[in-house]
Design a protein around this motif. Structure first.
Motif, PDB file in Angstrom:
ATOM      1  N   MET A  79      34.728  38.919  21.632  1.00 50.77           N
ATOM      2  CA  MET A  79      34.645  40.337  21.943  1.00 50.77           C
ATOM      3  C   MET A  79      35.997  40.877  22.407  1.00 50.77           C
ATOM      4  O   MET A  79      36.430  41.962  21.994  1.00 50.77           O
ATOM      5  CB  MET A  79      33.588  40.576  23.025  1.00 50.77           C
ATOM      6  CG  MET A  79      33.451  42.030  23.471  1.00 50.77           C
ATOM      7  SD  MET A  79      32.839  43.138  22.190  1.00 50.77           S
ATOM      8  CE  MET A  79      31.077  42.808  22.265  1.00 50.77           C
ATOM      9  N   GLN A  80      36.684  40.131  23.237  1.00 54.59           N
ATOM     10  CA  GLN A  80      37.973  40.576  23.760  1.00 54.59           C
ATOM     11  C   GLN A  80      39.051  40.636  22.684  1.00 54.59           C
ATOM     12  O   GLN A  80      39.943  41.480  22.736  1.00 54.59           O
ATOM     13  CB  GLN A  80      38.412  39.654  24.899  1.00 54.59           C
ATOM     14  CG  GLN A  80      37.531  39.740  26.134  1.00 54.59           C
ATOM     15  CD  GLN A  80      37.831  38.667  27.155  1.00 54.59           C
ATOM     16  OE1 GLN A  80      38.579  37.732  26.899  1.00 54.59           O
ATOM     17  NE2 GLN A  80      37.209  38.773  28.322  1.00 54.59           N
ATOM     18  N   LEU A  91      39.428  50.282  17.515  1.00 53.23           N
ATOM     19  CA  LEU A  91      40.416  49.883  18.524  1.00 53.23           C
ATOM     20  C   LEU A  91      41.829  50.228  18.073  1.00 53.23           C
ATOM     21  O   LEU A  91      42.631  50.755  18.848  1.00 53.23           O
ATOM     22  CB  LEU A  91      40.291  48.387  18.809  1.00 53.23           C
ATOM     23  CG  LEU A  91      38.962  47.929  19.409  1.00 53.23           C
ATOM     24  CD1 LEU A  91      38.937  46.408  19.559  1.00 53.23           C
ATOM     25  CD2 LEU A  91      38.720  48.590  20.758  1.00 53.23           C
ATOM     26  N   HIS A 134      35.268  47.581  14.226  1.00 49.59           N
ATOM     27  CA  HIS A 134      36.345  47.152  15.114  1.00 49.59           C
ATOM     28  C   HIS A 134      37.654  47.883  14.837  1.00 49.59           C
ATOM     29  O   HIS A 134      38.565  47.839  15.662  1.00 49.59           O
ATOM     30  CB  HIS A 134      36.555  45.636  15.009  1.00 49.59           C
ATOM     31  CG  HIS A 134      37.186  45.187  13.733  1.00 49.59           C
ATOM     32  ND1 HIS A 134      36.508  45.113  12.549  1.00 49.59           N
ATOM     33  CD2 HIS A 134      38.465  44.787  13.470  1.00 49.59           C
ATOM     34  CE1 HIS A 134      37.324  44.685  11.600  1.00 49.59           C
ATOM     35  NE2 HIS A 134      38.508  44.480  12.130  1.00 49.59           N
ATOM     36  N   TYR A 180      35.288  50.904  24.375  1.00 53.87           N
ATOM     37  CA  TYR A 180      34.325  50.168  23.558  1.00 53.87           C
ATOM     38  C   TYR A 180      33.114  51.043  23.202  1.00 53.87           C
ATOM     39  O   TYR A 180      32.042  50.536  22.900  1.00 53.87           O
ATOM     40  CB  TYR A 180      33.849  48.920  24.297  1.00 53.87           C
ATOM     41  CG  TYR A 180      34.894  47.830  24.381  1.00 53.87           C
ATOM     42  CD1 TYR A 180      34.963  46.831  23.422  1.00 53.87           C
ATOM     43  CD2 TYR A 180      35.807  47.795  25.436  1.00 53.87           C
ATOM     44  CE1 TYR A 180      35.909  45.823  23.499  1.00 53.87           C
ATOM     45  CE2 TYR A 180      36.764  46.791  25.525  1.00 53.87           C
ATOM     46  CZ  TYR A 180      36.809  45.808  24.561  1.00 53.87           C
ATOM     47  OH  TYR A 180      37.756  44.812  24.642  1.00 53.87           O
ATOM     48  N   GLU A 181      33.308  52.352  23.202  1.00 51.76           N
ATOM     49  CA  GLU A 181      32.206  53.269  22.938  1.00 51.76           C
ATOM     50  C   GLU A 181      31.588  53.040  21.555  1.00 51.76           C
ATOM     51  O   GLU A 181      30.402  53.311  21.336  1.00 51.76           O
ATOM     52  CB  GLU A 181      32.696  54.718  23.048  1.00 51.76           C
ATOM     53  CG  GLU A 181      33.258  55.096  24.407  1.00 51.76           C
ATOM     54  CD  GLU A 181      34.732  54.707  24.608  1.00 51.76           C
ATOM     55  OE1 GLU A 181      35.263  54.966  25.701  1.00 51.76           O
ATOM     56  OE2 GLU A 181      35.330  54.153  23.658  1.00 51.76           O
ATOM     57  N   LYS A 200      32.060  49.918  28.823  1.00 52.69           N
ATOM     58  CA  LYS A 200      33.460  49.971  29.219  1.00 52.69           C
ATOM     59  C   LYS A 200      34.228  50.995  28.380  1.00 52.69           C
ATOM     60  O   LYS A 200      33.941  51.205  27.205  1.00 52.69           O
ATOM     61  CB  LYS A 200      34.111  48.596  29.052  1.00 52.69           C
ATOM     62  CG  LYS A 200      33.518  47.515  29.942  1.00 52.69           C
ATOM     63  CD  LYS A 200      34.268  46.192  29.785  1.00 52.69           C
ATOM     64  CE  LYS A 200      33.690  45.122  30.700  1.00 52.69           C
ATOM     65  NZ  LYS A 200      34.456  43.855  30.629  1.00 52.69           N
ATOM     66  N   LEU A 221      30.696  50.428  20.126  1.00 52.34           N
ATOM     67  CA  LEU A 221      29.709  49.361  20.035  1.00 52.34           C
ATOM     68  C   LEU A 221      28.289  49.905  19.928  1.00 52.34           C
ATOM     69  O   LEU A 221      27.434  49.319  19.252  1.00 52.34           O
ATOM     70  CB  LEU A 221      29.826  48.424  21.234  1.00 52.34           C
ATOM     71  CG  LEU A 221      31.084  47.557  21.298  1.00 52.34           C
ATOM     72  CD1 LEU A 221      31.101  46.743  22.588  1.00 52.34           C
ATOM     73  CD2 LEU A 221      31.171  46.632  20.090  1.00 52.34           C
ATOM     74  N   TYR A 256      29.905  45.319  27.284  1.00 52.92           N
ATOM     75  CA  TYR A 256      31.164  45.958  26.893  1.00 52.92           C
ATOM     76  C   TYR A 256      30.968  47.395  26.425  1.00 52.92           C
ATOM     77  O   TYR A 256      31.894  48.214  26.500  1.00 52.92           O
ATOM     78  CB  TYR A 256      31.863  45.127  25.815  1.00 52.92           C
ATOM     79  CG  TYR A 256      32.718  44.025  26.400  1.00 52.92           C
ATOM     80  CD1 TYR A 256      34.098  44.149  26.473  1.00 52.92           C
ATOM     81  CD2 TYR A 256      32.132  42.881  26.920  1.00 52.92           C
ATOM     82  CE1 TYR A 256      34.879  43.148  27.032  1.00 52.92           C
ATOM     83  CE2 TYR A 256      32.898  41.871  27.491  1.00 52.92           C
ATOM     84  CZ  TYR A 256      34.265  42.016  27.544  1.00 52.92           C
ATOM     85  OH  TYR A 256      35.036  41.032  28.118  1.00 52.92           O
ATOM     86  N   GLY A 257      29.768  47.694  25.950  1.00 52.46           N
ATOM     87  CA  GLY A 257      29.507  49.065  25.514  1.00 52.46           C
ATOM     88  C   GLY A 257      29.611  50.083  26.632  1.00 52.46           C
ATOM     89  O   GLY A 257      29.778  51.285  26.381  1.00 52.46           O
ATOM     90  N   GLY A 305      36.720  42.942  19.384  1.00 51.85           N
ATOM     91  CA  GLY A 305      36.020  44.179  19.705  1.00 51.85           C
ATOM     92  C   GLY A 305      34.565  44.133  19.284  1.00 51.85           C
ATOM     93  O   GLY A 305      33.851  45.132  19.363  1.00 51.85           O
ATOM     94  N   THR A 306      34.113  42.974  18.839  1.00 49.28           N
ATOM     95  CA  THR A 306      32.709  42.775  18.534  1.00 49.28           C
ATOM     96  C   THR A 306      32.400  41.298  18.729  1.00 49.28           C
ATOM     97  O   THR A 306      33.317  40.490  18.884  1.00 49.28           O
ATOM     98  CB  THR A 306      32.362  43.250  17.104  1.00 49.28           C
ATOM     99  OG1 THR A 306      30.966  43.093  16.863  1.00 49.28           O
ATOM    100  CG2 THR A 306      33.138  42.469  16.064  1.00 49.28           C
TER     101      THR A 306
END
Length: 442
Positions: free
Chosen positions: A359-360, A297, A294, A380-381, A377, A383, A374-375, A363-364
């Motif tokens: 998640m928001q 981010l 995370h 969020y690469e 989006k 993930l 989310y992966g 980030g996980t």
């Protein structure tokens, strides 16, 4: 999705309000019939994603059930101390708590089993290893909230620079790329360690190593240990202490060589763990790091990082046993002393349903469906690399034993520090650690 869920909750609550007196405290009441004691107390780490999610869902939970959510937020160690005191004295002060996997075995005897919440639908949507981490003797005590692991983060402005690529190939004989093996990691770390401004002082290091008196230090070394073939972690199924066997010694030698032989990490490693290493990376002083996923981010946020927009990720390294890491999952648990067990279980299921808020905020999360959603989006690469690492053949949870925290602080971390400081060889340090662990277990 979140708005739809909350709107549905509110609509349900309004319909229920037409039938005042039909609900009970155990099955869920409504706001019109709520009594003064119609609340649950939730213990969380202050400032954590769990705290944020608890705050954001409190109103919706009250609309759905009539129960207010009272949040007690404390520092990380405070969660452990307060929950331990509550369980020991059976005070019933807390109805739900969010805890680190490290504490599960110690607290399990004072927790309420939640097997009935672990439906096939729930279990099938959990990330790898999360179910086992919340179980003791095949009984479920923890509902997964999120999981995480370390992955590789690297600077694309360095790795994709044509001049750097040509220089690396000339020196090492193969293409510069995000490392996948121990040897590649050492080569790349040495290559990027340099004086960039000509003042005679090294200001760019290849990577960072954790040596601080901290659980991160033990976790970092254990990850290389499982990659080298350590299985299970620290203790065998028969209780045999394994930490002075070859995979563990090889892993500690690998870390010590980066610090002492290659000198490709910053001096002062003994004062660094995940937070300090990530900050050096954000400031542009590291070419790469192995750190919790995370952190990507913040690394790509211009407000917190000088290298924002120049960071990419890859799975953790692969040793002889393949890709592996030590996950860091958290769980929601219900103390057995809670006087409101049924509504507490309803709350735990409610928070699982609203796992997207974790998640928001972090980030996980815990649910595979959220990783997949989310992966895709932007932003969020990383993930996908967490997933690949968690799916790695060497990835394992830490030993689920009551004495784990003592083993980590009294035996493992001191051994790692002794080897990194060259006070002892890795073998000597781990031989001593093995004897210490035996004493702790006895």
């Amino acid at each position: 999705m979140q708005k739809k869920i909350i709107c549905t909750m509110i609509t349900t609550a309004l319909v229920m309000s037409l039938f005042t007196g039909c609900g009970t405290k155990e099955s869920g009441s409504n706001t019109n019939t709520a009594k003064k004691d119609d609340y649950i107390t939730v213990l969380v780490q202050g400032g954590s994603p769990a705290f944020e999610a608890t705050q954001k869902t409190a109103d919706a939970f009250k609309e759905q059930t009539g129960y207010e959510v009272k949040v007690e937020s404390v520092p990380y160690t405070g969660v452990y101390d307060k929950l331990k005191a509550d369980i020991t004295a059976s005070t019933g002060a807390y109805d739900v708590a969010t805890i680190d996997i490290l504490w599960m075995a110690e607290f399990a005897q004072g927790l309420l089993p939640i097997d009935d919440l672990m439906t096939d639908e729930v279990v099938n949507d959990l990330m790898p290893g999360m179910l086992a981490g919340g179980q003791i003797d095949d009984v479920n005590y923890g509902m997964p909230v999120w999981t995480n692991c370390k992955i590789l983060m690297y600077r694309t402005d360095l790795f994709e620079d044509p001049d750097e690529m040509a220089a690396f190939k000339s020196e090492y004989g193969y293409e510069l790329a995000p490392p996948t093996t121990w040897q590649e990691y050492r080569d790349v770390a040495k290559f990027f360690t340099r004086d960039t401004n000509g003042d005679g002082e090294t200001d760019l290091y290849g990577t960072g190593i954790f040596g601080k008196t901290d659980g991160d230090t033990a976790c970092c070394w254990l990850e290389e240990s499982v990659q080298a073939g350590a299985r299970p972690v620290v203790l065998g199924d028969d209780g045999e202490v394994l930490v002075n066997q070859k995979p563990y010694v090889d892993a500690l030698t690998f870390l010590s060589d980066i610090v002492n032989e290659d000198k490709s990490c910053p001096p002062g490693a003994m004062e660094m763990a995940s937070g300090e290493v990530s900050e050096m990376f954000y400031q542009g002083n590291l070419a790469m790091m192995l750190n919790w996923g995370h952190f990507y981010l913040a690394a790509n946020n211009p407000e917190t990082s000088k290298v924002a927009g120049k960071v990419a990720t890859a799975p953790h390294l692969s040793g002889s046993a393949g890709v592996g890491a030590i996950p860091g999952p958290w769980y929601q648990v219900i103390p057995e002393s809670s006087k409101k067990q049924e509504i507490a279980k309803e709350y735990v299921k409610f928070m699982y349903d609203n796992n997207e808020l974790i998640m928001q905020n972090l980030g996980t999360a815990a649910r595979k469906s959220l990783f997949e959603e989310y992966g895709k989006k932007e932003g969020y690469e990383f993930l996908a690399d967490i997933q690949a690492t968690l799916d790695g053949p060497a990835t394992q949870n830490r030993a689920p034993i009551v004495e784990w925290n003592l083993i980590e602080t009294e035996a493992l971390v001191p051994a790692i520090q002794q080897a990194l400081l060259k006070e002892k060889t890795p073998q000597e340090a781990l031989d001593d650690a093995a004897e210490m662990i035996k004493d702790l277990l006895n």
